[in-house]
Write a protein that holds these residues in place. Structure first.
Motif, PDB file in Angstrom:
ATOM      1  N   ALA A 294      61.912 -23.565  40.394  1.00 38.41           N
ATOM      2  CA  ALA A 294      62.132 -24.701  39.554  1.00 38.41           C
ATOM      3  C   ALA A 294      63.485 -24.753  38.641  1.00 38.41           C
ATOM      4  CB  ALA A 294      60.990 -24.835  38.871  1.00 38.41           C
ATOM      5  N   ASP A 295      63.643 -23.547  38.255  1.00 36.12           N
ATOM      6  CA  ASP A 295      65.176 -23.341  37.440  1.00 36.12           C
ATOM      7  C   ASP A 295      66.236 -23.446  38.381  1.00 36.12           C
ATOM      8  OD1 ASP A 295      66.655 -23.116  35.069  1.00 36.12           O
ATOM      9  OD2 ASP A 295      66.162 -20.993  35.393  1.00 36.12           O
ATOM     10  N   VAL A 296      66.066 -22.982  39.576  1.00 40.30           N
ATOM     11  CA  VAL A 296      67.337 -22.852  40.377  1.00 40.30           C
ATOM     12  C   VAL A 296      67.493 -24.279  40.921  1.00 40.30           C
ATOM     13  CG1 VAL A 296      68.204 -22.295  42.928  1.00 40.30           C
ATOM     14  CG2 VAL A 296      66.877 -20.551  41.299  1.00 40.30           C
ATOM     15  N   LEU A 297      66.388 -24.916  41.282  1.00 38.75           N
ATOM     16  CA  LEU A 297      66.347 -26.688  41.700  1.00 38.75           C
ATOM     17  C   LEU A 297      67.094 -27.436  40.635  1.00 38.75           C
ATOM     18  CD1 LEU A 297      63.016 -27.021  43.337  1.00 38.75           C
ATOM     19  CD2 LEU A 297      65.228 -27.179  44.734  1.00 38.75           C
ATOM     20  N   ALA A 298      66.736 -27.154  39.280  1.00 43.24           N
ATOM     21  CA  ALA A 298      67.149 -27.912  38.410  1.00 43.24           C
ATOM     22  C   ALA A 298      68.631 -27.661  38.207  1.00 43.24           C
ATOM     23  CB  ALA A 298      66.367 -27.632  37.192  1.00 43.24           C
ATOM     24  N   ARG A 299      69.306 -26.614  38.208  1.00 50.33           N
ATOM     25  CA  ARG A 299      70.517 -26.017  37.435  1.00 50.33           C
ATOM     26  C   ARG A 299      71.459 -25.932  38.527  1.00 50.33           C
ATOM     27  NH1 ARG A 299      70.932 -22.252  33.552  1.00 50.33           N
ATOM     28  NH2 ARG A 299      69.233 -20.909  33.958  1.00 50.33           N
ATOM     29  N   TRP A 300      71.195 -25.632  39.913  1.00 50.11           N
ATOM     30  CA  TRP A 300      72.011 -25.247  40.874  1.00 50.11           C
ATOM     31  C   TRP A 300      72.185 -26.052  42.026  1.00 50.11           C
ATOM     32  CZ3 TRP A 300      72.132 -19.109  42.115  1.00 50.11           C
ATOM     33  CH2 TRP A 300      73.245 -18.696  43.125  1.00 50.11           C
TER      34      TRP A 300
END
Length: 520
Positions: A294-300
């Motif tokens: 989820a973090d990768v999807l949100a910021r990358w």
């Protein structure tokens, strides 16, 4: 991201070497392969591959022979791999982190006619009679440049077929003696065809920071070149340097293992880097936490695709995380041409919704373990119709939408007092504690319960909780059968080169310390 189907997706069998030749003819000046010290265009790479193949044939390498490579990522490594293929040989890419005894065993098992290495390999126990070429001018053996045939040299053409061995990858997983996994040219061609969906081409730039001896890397490396893209190789992964290089090279495609994503996303200056060039990001090889996805999807920027499978093949599951944000706890659905099933301990398929061992069939299955027919048979399962599957050793369950959720490795499942405990469940619960940065749970022997769970925890920087406090916090929330017998604070978890936690090492270390502990 929608892409137009590429003609290669349905093309008849070709070799990666032939694809390289086509791009060298069509775009000789286009960047092909680079590392920190060297860069080659397609024309230059193709010419070097010719010289390497001619040199190998001069030294007696013939179709079906094996060439070993044990080194860090480099342009020369990639060129030697391709040159061996052009000479008709299979490649045994070996981990330079191996002990000298293990390296010697793998070279012997593979039957390599000669091998290439650099200073990263431990060669202290090797048979000096096996011809060796030094890629960096530091390691033992003949120096690469004097060994190489003269400029303009051409090899004799070798016509390989899909069933010919492409490589022998040695994988002990995390459990023991390395086994040579024989993969065919047909399997690699299937990977190239699958890559048609990922928009590789002359406009693509692929950054690889995982080792070339790993199937994780090879499933991206060869399609990138087969479609005429540029590949950037990194010898050793460093999160901050990776981001700088990705920004500088305007990278479009990348594959990383979960621990690499974790370290990159934890960088305080992550948001200051321009990563807008990214189109496709991939992940495989180890459990990928839902919150990290989820973090990768949100910021990358760009898509995020997780592949679940084994080096041995046997089908894959694919999770396009950007399309299914509500399924991040899963590894996705079986890919096209992959038949994934679940079986019980007796080898029978389990009913829908129940837990079982994952087995798979596809066109990308290994031929077998090199020279180990018994191990090959142990890895196989056949359905009632005689269809061959590869056993993964993983335990999972399909949900009502056909997405596969993994519970754990079968060997890592803890049976305590007759109850099945899945370490991944405990690890997920423990990550809710603000002091826990990383955690692994293993089963250890218990006089009372047969097995009992023990947690190894890496604390977040600046936190002051004791092991006893974290253990008590967890046990107050856990079910009776899930309670921890012990919790050990460690600086880091032992991992393989591609990020898998070496739970065997944790169990062995704990067992060695039990003599000083009371029975549990």
């Amino acid at each position: 991201m929608t892409t137009t189907p590429h003609p290669l997706a349905a093309a008849p069998f070709r070799t990666v070497s032939d694809m390289l030749r086509l791009h060298a003819d069509a775009q000789p000046d286009h960047p092909a392969l680079r590392d920190e010290a060297e860069a080659l265009s397609y024309g230059e790479l193709d010419a070097l591959v010719d010289r390497i193949a001619a040199s190998l044939q001069r030294d007696g390498v013939r179709r079906g022979d094996v060439v070993g490579i044990c080194a860090l990522n480099s342009v020369r490594y990639g060129a030697v791999f391709l040159g061996a293929l052009r000479a008709g040989a299979a490649v045994a890419p070996l981990a330079p982190s191996s002990t000298s005894d293990t390296l010697a065993s793998m070279l012997s098992d593979s039957g390599a006619k000669l091998w290439f290495t650099d200073a990263a390999a431990d060669v202290s126990a090797l048979d000096s009679s096996l011809p060796c070429i030094s890629l960096d001018g530091i390691a033992l053996g003949r120096m690469f440049d004097p060994w190489l045939a003269t400029a303009g040299s051409k090899p004799q053409r070798v016509d390989v077929v899909p069933g010919d061995a492409f490589n022998i990858i040695y994988s002990s997983g995390t459990t023991g003696t390395p086994k040579g996994i024989v993969q065919s040219h047909g399997m690699r061609w299937a990977h190239v065809q699958r890559g048609a969906a990922n928009a590789y081409g002359p406009q693509s730039v692929t950054l690889l920071a995982t080792p070339l001896y790993s199937n994780t890397t090879l499933v991206i490396f060869f399609p990138s070149l087969a479609y005429g893209g540029s590949v950037v190789l990194v010898k050793k992964f460093d999160a901050a340097r990776y981001l700088r290089l990705a920004e500088q090279q305007r990278v479009t495609h990348a594959i990383l293992v979960p621990v690499q994503y974790q370290r990159i996303m934890a960088l305080a200056d992550f948001g200051t880097h321009d990563l807008s060039s990214f189109q496709f990001k991939f992940c495989t090889s180890a459990p990928f936490r839902a919150d990290l996805k989820a973090d990768v999807l949100a910021r990358w920027p760009g898509t995020l695709t997780e592949y679940y499978g084994m080096t041995e093949g046997g089908g894959i599951c694919i999770l396009d995380a950007h399309l299914f944000p509500d399924k991040l706890h899963t590894v996705g659905k079986p890919a096209a041409n992959s038949d994934i099933r679940l079986i019980d301990e007796a080898g029978n398929e389990v009913p829908a919704g129940e837990i079982g061992e994952v087995v798979g069939h596809s066109t990308g299955m290994m031929t077998g373990y090199h020279g180990q027919p018994e191990k090959t048979r142990e890895a196989e399962w056949f359905d009632p119709a005689g269809k061959r599957f590869i056993r993964t050793g993983d335990v999972g369950r399909f949900d009502e939408d056909g997405f596969l959720t993994l519970m754990d490795r079968r060997k890592d499942m803890i049976i305590s007092g007759g109850f099945n405990i899945y370490p991944s469940d405990l690890e997920a619960q423990m990550r809710a504690h603000p002091a826990i940065d990383d955690v692994a749970v293993v089963g250890v022997a218990s006089e009372l319960w047969g097995e009992t769970p023990v947690a190894f925890v890496v604390q977040r920087k600046g936190t002051l909780e004791t092991a006893a406090e974290i253990k008590d916090w967890f046990n107050q929330r856990a079910g009776k059968t899930q309670r921890l017998a012990d919790l050990i604070l460690v600086d880091e978890l032992p991992r393989s080169a591609i990020g898998k936690v070496l739970k065997r090492d944790l169990r062995d270390a704990y067992a060695a310390s039990l003599s000083a502990k009371p029975s549990i």
